[in-house]
Design a protein around this motif. Structure first.
Motif, PDB file in Angstrom:
ATOM      1  N   PHE A   1      11.238   4.788  72.856  1.00  0.00           N
ATOM      2  CA  PHE A   1      10.519   5.310  71.701  1.00  0.00           C
ATOM      3  C   PHE A   1       9.224   5.269  72.347  1.00  0.00           C
ATOM      4  O   PHE A   1       8.550   4.247  72.812  1.00  0.00           O
ATOM      5  N   ALA A   2       8.397   6.692  71.998  1.00  0.00           N
ATOM      6  CA  ALA A   2       7.182   6.717  72.434  1.00  0.00           C
ATOM      7  C   ALA A   2       6.149   7.160  71.268  1.00  0.00           C
ATOM      8  O   ALA A   2       6.659   8.077  70.312  1.00  0.00           O
ATOM      9  N   ARG A   3       4.919   6.532  71.022  1.00  0.00           N
ATOM     10  CA  ARG A   3       3.922   7.000  70.228  1.00  0.00           C
ATOM     11  C   ARG A   3       2.802   7.443  70.864  1.00  0.00           C
ATOM     12  O   ARG A   3       2.247   6.816  71.837  1.00  0.00           O
ATOM     13  N   ILE A   4       2.524   8.881  70.624  1.00  0.00           N
ATOM     14  CA  ILE A   4       1.475   9.417  71.448  1.00  0.00           C
ATOM     15  C   ILE A   4       0.258  10.076  70.457  1.00  0.00           C
ATOM     16  O   ILE A   4       0.443  10.286  69.469  1.00  0.00           O
ATOM     17  N   ARG A   5      -0.939   9.554  71.081  1.00  0.00           N
ATOM     18  CA  ARG A   5      -2.195   9.945  70.277  1.00  0.00           C
ATOM     19  C   ARG A   5      -2.919  10.776  71.084  1.00  0.00           C
ATOM     20  O   ARG A   5      -2.894  10.437  72.354  1.00  0.00           O
ATOM     21  N   GLY A   6      -3.929  11.669  70.655  1.00  0.00           N
ATOM     22  CA  GLY A   6      -4.556  12.659  71.501  1.00  0.00           C
ATOM     23  C   GLY A   6      -4.708  13.843  70.769  1.00  0.00           C
ATOM     24  O   GLY A   6      -4.292  14.360  70.037  1.00  0.00           O
ATOM     25  N   GLY A   7      -5.519  14.808  71.660  1.00  0.00           N
ATOM     26  CA  GLY A   7      -5.602  16.330  71.328  1.00  0.00           C
ATOM     27  C   GLY A   7      -4.441  16.898  71.910  1.00  0.00           C
ATOM     28  O   GLY A   7      -3.661  16.500  72.305  1.00  0.00           O
ATOM     29  N   PHE A   8      -4.509  18.279  71.811  1.00  0.00           N
ATOM     30  CA  PHE A   8      -3.481  19.103  71.981  1.00  0.00           C
ATOM     31  C   PHE A   8      -3.169  18.789  73.522  1.00  0.00           C
ATOM     32  O   PHE A   8      -1.827  18.808  73.721  1.00  0.00           O
TER      33      PHE A   8
ATOM     34  N   PRO B   1      19.024   4.009  66.347  1.00  0.00           N
ATOM     35  CA  PRO B   1      19.939   3.575  65.552  1.00  0.00           C
ATOM     36  C   PRO B   1      19.424   2.501  64.382  1.00  0.00           C
ATOM     37  O   PRO B   1      18.260   2.001  64.386  1.00  0.00           O
ATOM     38  N   LYS B   2      20.163   2.345  63.292  1.00  0.00           N
ATOM     39  CA  LYS B   2      19.616   1.615  62.239  1.00  0.00           C
ATOM     40  C   LYS B   2      19.351   0.372  62.554  1.00  0.00           C
ATOM     41  O   LYS B   2      18.124  -0.076  61.968  1.00  0.00           O
ATOM     42  N   ASN B   3      20.064  -0.489  63.307  1.00  0.00           N
ATOM     43  CA  ASN B   3      19.578  -1.669  63.580  1.00  0.00           C
ATOM     44  C   ASN B   3      18.143  -1.942  64.557  1.00  0.00           C
ATOM     45  O   ASN B   3      17.443  -2.710  64.266  1.00  0.00           O
ATOM     46  N   LEU B   4      18.122  -0.760  65.146  1.00  0.00           N
ATOM     47  CA  LEU B   4      16.704  -0.875  66.215  1.00  0.00           C
ATOM     48  C   LEU B   4      15.502  -0.370  65.275  1.00  0.00           C
ATOM     49  O   LEU B   4      14.464  -0.740  65.557  1.00  0.00           O
TER      50      LEU B   4
ATOM     51  N   HIS C   1      16.614  -5.754  76.306  1.00  0.00           N
ATOM     52  CA  HIS C   1      16.237  -5.522  74.581  1.00  0.00           C
ATOM     53  C   HIS C   1      16.912  -4.153  74.240  1.00  0.00           C
ATOM     54  O   HIS C   1      17.225  -3.704  73.051  1.00  0.00           O
ATOM     55  N   SER C   2      17.451  -3.369  75.303  1.00  0.00           N
ATOM     56  CA  SER C   2      18.025  -1.862  74.878  1.00  0.00           C
ATOM     57  C   SER C   2      17.166  -0.877  74.251  1.00  0.00           C
ATOM     58  O   SER C   2      17.624   0.154  73.864  1.00  0.00           O
TER      59      SER C   2
END
Length: 690
Positions: free
Chosen positions: A105-112, A178-181, A215-216
């Motif tokens: 899972f990635a969170r990306i910040r920045g310009g275009f 998934p819901k648990n994650l 940790h999956s």
């Protein structure tokens, strides 16, 4: 009886008026529906009649596409015509396994451009670790209060379904955990890694993969414009091609954005003329990073000793100070802007780009599309370009506010609880209270801070002695999200343009910017299209030669400019491979994502040596598959084209007279037709010698 007749007549007139009013309302409603649901078919009609501010003006209605001048200005780069996009796997490349090592899972910040780079890297990392990729979260939209609830995060900019479908043979992709994650993520119980654009594959294999197996799930925080080094080892060449498949095939803008970009393109092409896309690259961060504050203020009198600072210079210097304190910039606050400019480290001003284009031969009625989410300094800096070219446009002149609002979705009106500018009366009261305070045992505290506020081009610039700028308002958060959509529109138009020229190709972190991504995409999709890559150091030297008479250049200088821009079409590629590619693969996706066609190429007798030189310079060795080769070009057409190239360009109708504005007097020097013909003759001789 007469009274009753009059009353009856008045009653009937009221009914007639009421029926007429109802019919009028119904007619207006019908017209609204027609405009709403037949918008796509009627866009060109509307563009030519009422709703757009742009009215194209041309000297000649027809433009001869067979003239030598047309081929020089708009024709393909012949040496690059055999180059084709080819990002398919070439070796043993297995489909993604059904059983993966877990979720990324990635969170990306920045310009275009940073978001686009980062998404491609995240996909490659998922393939490298045999992980299931969760659709990345784009924080520039998710964290922006007040944007439409119709579009959030990744789908705010890109088409989610097409992204998943296009990469089905490369990576397993799901839309959510998934819901648990999900619950574990809300409780911040999943492992997290903050990664940079220079992270190596070994880091993921040795550090991230063991954690993923335990940790999956692993969360990646990407805020540096990427999460994997640009140049990968040779044995990972297939991962480079995967980057190309993501950037140039899977990342499609959502339908509303794509539709508007297509309509703007149709309106640009409606006059039947080719157009140039120009990306200034003049952002506050870029100017601050490279120390171009004084250059920005005084382009024509940069060496003058009596120049005084204006608000733009202060804003740039304040941003540079902020960068230095955070380690983004290593250097002094005060930088010699003249020296930086001579070294090619500052953007070319719109005026300078206009001079180059006019010197190269583009006429005053050429269509120029200005792209980019920000031109620091606003329309004031574009005035000289408008003076040289009649048809300078951007997305605002080719679309309506209603069309733009549609791509934003429904947004509620915002009331900012914390206004940027404090009340003048409140400031005066504070200062007055401080001055009128009675003596105390301890020294009085210093007076309240006195920040200076400037309203520049509709946005609030801020300069103060304090390092902390005012908090971002809700309106600004919304505007930052909108910039992503604006740049998505501009990106599409720049890639499709008949010619492209950048004013600057680096961002406010010293890495390739929006223009670099455009040039990389054009190189992949249509390598032979006109994409100028001027060397700013050489261009600055040329401009310094005529600094005192910018608009009265002689023929020798114009010949030098033309030679440089013509050479930049090929030589610029070599520079990009050593300068930009190590920082951003998408800015120069060669040779991994292309192939060389088998078909005969329409070049001169020296074609074998020319072809080998170009292929050697670009590092392209892979031949295109047989199925990609179209019918070979007949020798008769080759010889015909060769004869056309050797034609003497003395036709007065095609001579690009420098700063001649038809019968209009826009000032500036002129070269007569004979001199222009001599310049063209000299160019032909130089080309034959090379």
């Amino acid at each position: 009886m007469k009274g009753e007749g009059k009353m009856l007549f008045k009653s009937r007139m009221k009914w007639v008026g009421l029926v007429g009013l109802v019919l009028s309302v119904f007619s207006l409603f019908t017209h609204f529906l027609l405009a709403r649901y037949t918008e796509r078919d009627a866009s060109e009609y509307q563009a030519s009649i009422t709703i757009f501010s742009w009215r194209p003006v041309f000297e000649n209605a027809d433009l001869s596409i067979t003239s030598p001048l047309y081929r020089r200005l708009w024709g393909p780069v012949r040496q690059l015509e055999p180059l084709y996009p080819y990002a398919n796997p070439r070796g043993n490349y297995a489909a993604p396994a059904l059983q993966t090592n877990g979720f990324i899972f990635a969170r990306i910040r920045g310009g275009f451009h940073e978001i686009r780079n980062s998404i491609c890297d995240v996909v490659v990392v998922s393939r490298l670790l045999n992980a299931t990729l969760v659709i990345p979260e784009i924080l520039s939209t998710t964290s922006s209060k007040g944007i439409s609830s119709e579009f959030k995060s990744f789908p705010y900019l890109y088409n989610e379904d097409e992204f998943v479908a296009a990469l089905a043979k490369d990576v397993r992709i799901v839309k959510s955990l998934p819901k648990n994650l999900k619950g574990a993520r809300r409780k911040k119980e999943i492992p997290m890694f903050k990664v940079s654009y220079s992270t190596s594959p070994n880091f993921y294999l040795q550090r991230v993969l063991p954690v993923l197996n335990r940790h999956s799930v692993v969360e990646l925080v990407v805020s540096d414009g990427g999460c994997l080094q640009a140049v990968l080892p040779p044995h990972l060449e297939e991962f480079q091609r995967l980057r190309c498949r993501v950037a140039f095939h899977a990342l499609r803008f959502r339908q509303e954005v794509q539709d508007l970009a297509t309509r703007i393109l149709n309106r640009l092409r409606a006059p039947g003329r080719p157009f140039i896309a120009y990306e200034p690259g003049m952002t506050r961060d870029a100017l601050a990073y490279y120390g171009c504050a004084e250059l920005f203020q005084h382009l024509l009198c940069i060496l003058s000793s009596n120049s005084s600072k204006d608000v733009h210079t202060e804003l740039i210097q304040h941003r540079r100070s902020w960068m230095i304190k955070r380690g983004i910039v290593k250097g002094n606050l005060s930088v010699n802007s003249a020296e930086q400019r001579l070294n090619g480290l500052c953007p070319l001003m719109p005026e300078e780009v206009g001079i180059l284009l006019r010197a190269y031969g583009y006429s005053w009625d050429t269509i120029i599309y200005i792209s980019g989410g920000e031109v620091f300094g606003g329309q004031k800096k574009l005035i000289p370009l408008h003076g040289m070219f009649e048809n300078v446009v951007d997305r605002t002149t080719l679309s309506t506010s209603w069309e733009l609002s549609r791509i934003y979705g429904h947004e509620a009106n915002l009331i900012d609880k914390y206004p940027r500018t404090p009340s003048f009366a409140q400031e005066e009261m504070k200062l007055g209270a401080w001055k009128n305070s009675r003596p105390r045992p301890r020294p009085l505290p210093p007076p309240p801070a006195r920040p200076k506020y400037y309203n520049i081009e509709g946005w609030w610039g801020w300069v103060a002695e304090s390092d902390n700028e005012p908090e971002t308002t809700v309106e600004e958060l919304r505007m930052n999200a909108h910039k992503l959509l604006w740049e998505a529109i501009d990106y599409t138009i720049c890639v499709e343009a008949d010619a492209f020229i950048p004013g600057f190709d680096s961002d406010g972190k010293g890495r390739p910017n929006f223009a670099s991504l455009v040039m990389g995409h054009r190189l992949y999709e249509s390598a032979a299209s006109k994409t100028y890559r001027p060397d700013r150091r050489e261009v600055t030297k040329l401009l310094e030669e005529i600094r005192d008479h910018l608009y009265q250049a002689n023929r020798t200088w114009i010949t030098s400019v033309r030679r440089h821009l013509r050479i930049s079409l090929l030589k610029g590629l070599k520079n990009e491979s050593t300068r930009s590619k190590p920082l951003s693969f998408l800015s120069h996706p060669l040779p991994e994502c292309c192939c060389w066609s088998h078909k005969e190429t329409p070049v001169r007798a020296s074609s074998p040596s020319t072809e080998s030189q170009v292929r050697g310079a670009l590092g392209v060795q892979h031949r295109c598959p047989a199925w990609m080769d179209s019918n070979t070009i007949s020798q008769s057409k080759d010889s015909e084209r060769e004869r056309e190239e050797n034609l003497d360009e003395e036709d007065p109708a095609s001579s690009g007279i420098f700063f001649r504005h038809s019968d209009r007097n826009h000032g500036g020097g002129e070269i007569n037709i004979k001199e222009e013909a001599q310049i063209e003759d000299q160019e032909e001789l130089e080309g034959a010698e090379r």
